[in-house]
Design an enzyme around this catalytic site. Sequence first.
Site, PDB file in Angstrom:
ATOM      1  N   TRP A 288      35.344  40.191  52.888  1.00 55.92           N
ATOM      2  CA  TRP A 288      36.162  41.202  52.188  1.00 55.92           C
ATOM      3  C   TRP A 288      35.364  41.867  51.072  1.00 55.92           C
ATOM      4  CZ3 TRP A 288      39.141  40.520  47.231  1.00 55.92           C
ATOM      5  CH2 TRP A 288      38.649  39.464  46.453  1.00 55.92           C
ATOM      6  N   ASP A 289      34.221  41.266  50.725  1.00 52.52           N
ATOM      7  CA  ASP A 289      33.340  41.816  49.697  1.00 52.52           C
ATOM      8  C   ASP A 289      33.046  43.294  49.961  1.00 52.52           C
ATOM      9  OD1 ASP A 289      33.109  39.014  49.920  1.00 52.52           O
ATOM     10  OD2 ASP A 289      31.121  38.978  49.028  1.00 52.52           O
TER      11      ASP A 289
ATOM     12  N   GLU B  35      39.462  30.450  45.222  1.00 53.38           N
ATOM     13  CA  GLU B  35      39.364  29.429  46.279  1.00 53.38           C
ATOM     14  C   GLU B  35      39.441  28.006  45.739  1.00 53.38           C
ATOM     15  OE1 GLU B  35      35.757  30.560  48.240  1.00 53.38           O
ATOM     16  OE2 GLU B  35      36.743  32.099  49.451  1.00 53.38           O
TER      17      GLU B  35
ATOM     18  N   LYS C 126      38.275  30.078  40.019  1.00 56.41           N
ATOM     19  CA  LYS C 126      36.901  30.358  40.443  1.00 56.41           C
ATOM     20  C   LYS C 126      36.507  31.809  40.136  1.00 56.41           C
ATOM     21  CE  LYS C 126      34.051  30.325  44.640  1.00 56.41           C
ATOM     22  NZ  LYS C 126      34.067  30.284  46.107  1.00 56.41           N
ATOM     23  N   GLN C 127      37.428  32.722  40.405  1.00 58.11           N
ATOM     24  CA  GLN C 127      37.112  34.153  40.230  1.00 58.11           C
ATOM     25  C   GLN C 127      38.415  34.892  40.010  1.00 58.11           C
ATOM     26  OE1 GLN C 127      36.150  33.664  44.532  1.00 58.11           O
ATOM     27  NE2 GLN C 127      36.165  35.892  44.505  1.00 58.11           N
TER      28      GLN C 127
HETATM   29  C1  BGC Z   1      33.911  33.922  47.188  1.00 53.78           C
HETATM   30  C2  BGC Z   1      34.553  34.875  48.185  1.00 53.78           C
HETATM   31  C3  BGC Z   1      33.475  35.736  48.784  1.00 53.78           C
HETATM   32  C4  BGC Z   1      32.339  34.899  49.378  1.00 53.78           C
HETATM   33  C5  BGC Z   1      31.172  35.743  49.851  1.00 53.78           C
HETATM   34  C6  BGC Z   1      32.829  33.112  47.894  1.00 53.78           C
HETATM   35  O1  BGC Z   1      32.214  32.262  46.987  1.00 53.78           O
HETATM   36  O2  BGC Z   1      34.876  33.051  46.647  1.00 53.78           O
HETATM   37  O3  BGC Z   1      35.499  35.682  47.512  1.00 53.78           O
HETATM   38  O4  BGC Z   1      34.027  36.539  49.776  1.00 53.78           O
HETATM   39  O5  BGC Z   1      31.852  34.010  48.399  1.00 53.78           O
HETATM   40  O6  BGC Z   1      30.629  36.489  48.787  1.00 53.78           O
END
Ligand code: BGC
Length: 740
Positions: free
Chosen positions: A356-357, A487, A599-600
């Site tokens: 989804w990035d 996550e 986490k984000q």
């Molecule tokens: C992030 C995801 C991301 C993926 C690839 C993961 O660590 O939590 O949001 O899509 O990394 O960048």
Amino acid sequence: MKNYIKHHPWEIIEEGFNTEFNRVSESLFSIGNGKFGQRGNFEETFTGDSLVGNYVAGVYYPDKTRVGWWKNGYPEYFAKVLNAPNWTKLSIKINGEILDLSHAKVTKFNRILDMKNGLLKRNFIAKLKNGISVTVQASRFCSLDQDNMGALSYSFTVDQSAEIEVSSYIDGNIRNEDANYDEFFWENIKSESNDNQCTLIARTKKTHFYVGLKTETNLFVDNDKINRFQSHESAINSPTVSSFFSIEPEQSIVIEKKVIIRSSLDVDKDQLDDVLVDEINNIQNLSYKDLINNQQKAWAKKWSESDIVIEGDIAAQQAIRFNIFQLNCTYSGNDERLNIGPKGFTGEKYGGSTYWDTEAYCLPFYQSTADKSIAKNLLIYRYNHLPKAIENAKKLGFSDGAALYPMVTMNGEECHNEWEITFEEIHRNGAIAYAIYDYINYTADKKYLAEYGLEVLIGIARFWKQRVNWSEEKQAYVMLGVTGPNEFENNVNNNWYTNKMATWCMTYCDESIDWVKKHFPSDFERICEASSFDDSERKDWRAISTQMYYPFSEKHNVYLQQDGFLDKELIPVSQLSDDERPIVEHWSWDKILRSCYIKQADILQGFYYFEHEFTHEELKRHYDFYEPLTVHESSLSPCIHSILAAKLGDEKRAYDFYLRTARLDLNDYNNDTRDGLHITSMAGTWMTIIKGFAGMEVKNDQLTFNPLLPKNWESLSFKINFRDEVKHVFIDRLGLKINE
Ligand code: BGC
């Protein structure tokens, strides 16, 4: 955190041979041209610790899934862009001893990434065990001007008369470090060397992609071409040409090597050999200098479209150019089958697959710095995958054309196989829908909705409709068992961000139907037929959108990330000790899941998308509540926090998060740059400047700005392509100027 890269506005410079950071440097000195790319490995033999990486866009292998306990719905394989044959290889023997920096005494060493001209350079002096000192100057590039081509120049002198053996070869003995079952993914089909050329054609097992490389090596002693290659090896995995001669201390040897790289993505496999011959012939009369000239011109054009100039802060300037450089090395956008892996061509992690990035972070960069066809190709990639997204949803039990896009994909099929992400991190559907809105809003290409966009929106709206359920208890629609962007929480109920995204998608789809019906009736008919759409479906979307449940705390006056979030012990990250960070490396997963740590950006990701729906006070309240609980252990986190801090006028936090995102790899903040660069978060860095510090938005078809210049920046200027016009934006303490 590391601090060994020198500051410079246009260059990334490593002084001294930092063997302990070699993998980090190999990532930092990566180069590419959208079609292929490579890590900053050495041309000559190197037996020290290294991750050799060469990648050809779109050439992948379905590596068999490895999980502890199989769950129905898991994908059978993880598609990874493979580590491919390496065209740069040279072996230099001096009086019988191989030049290898892990055995020689290195007395001088520097590596430079010349971002302005797209060149990777290296200079060193090394003393061999046999006492001979060799001085080397090397440079190479992946051509931006002609994306089937790369070239290198490698020159050296020695301090004593010596017998030299120079071998130039293509290394086809390539393995992925991350192979699940330690398989060799390639079958080499042809290996040949004659005159000064080497040819290797290799085929991926199972997927049967063909990759062909043809190199031509020219050898000069004191500027005279001496193409005496006395030995030709055609060993099946590494065709080699070798030359033997003696030199005197004052003589200089120059090796120039060109390569043509083609894959069966673009050339019929049966024609590959002939195409390689024709294309190497086409550049035969061009010297390395000529080729560099073309490379410089191509990069000058790129920079004229996408450069950002920051006066007064060299660390920030170097960092943003590094991010822009790597984004342009990764994706050129002229092929709708290609996409942007989180590590681009700089490492194996994440397998070069699409996340989804792309929609959430990368689209705005390509949309604003290049022709709109580039961003459109990113969207069409998902349009082409719609049938697979419908199949994917079906596999999980959904029906009637509901589409769930994969969390990780190469060809539209899901590759990810952790249940909490594969089945639950469904917010990715929202980012894909939002990207359609964003593209149309930015470019005014409304026809896109009729031609492609609406079908995708309908598939996504149907998915959300089936994914929610009515709660008698709450008298509202709820969404159970999801993972939000954070996550570090799995299988939660009513993740605010996911619920919000779901209703937004349904509403946007509903509005888009009216618009397409009115403006493109024949397209609308086609779409209704293709997707068996019935107008009655909209009733449910509207009901869900107006009656969705959003967890809220009266006490804190904030939306809650998910049901039960306040049952957690809310201890700010500032109270964690340094030796516990990053928690993902120091804590058990059990401890992480029960903690409050984020986490984000999760709720704040929603505030970033839908900022206009909230007041300044609401944004501030949510920022102040959630940021202190956020560990930013995804590279995608600091950029969103920087943008929101800028919106809040919080210059300090906006700047601190800017540096953290912009110099994430240059300073190796997360201690993982050795695995490759964080390419997709680099696009987030670009957003911190354009959407954060410049405060750019499109409102009512107009570009608007709301600048916040960091204290130590004298000025900020950049180019932006808005609706086919390139605008030059200049911001300093006196205000903002825009020149057409
Ligand atoms: C992030 C995801 C991301 C993926 C690839 C993961 O660590 O939590 O949001 O899509 O990394 O960048």
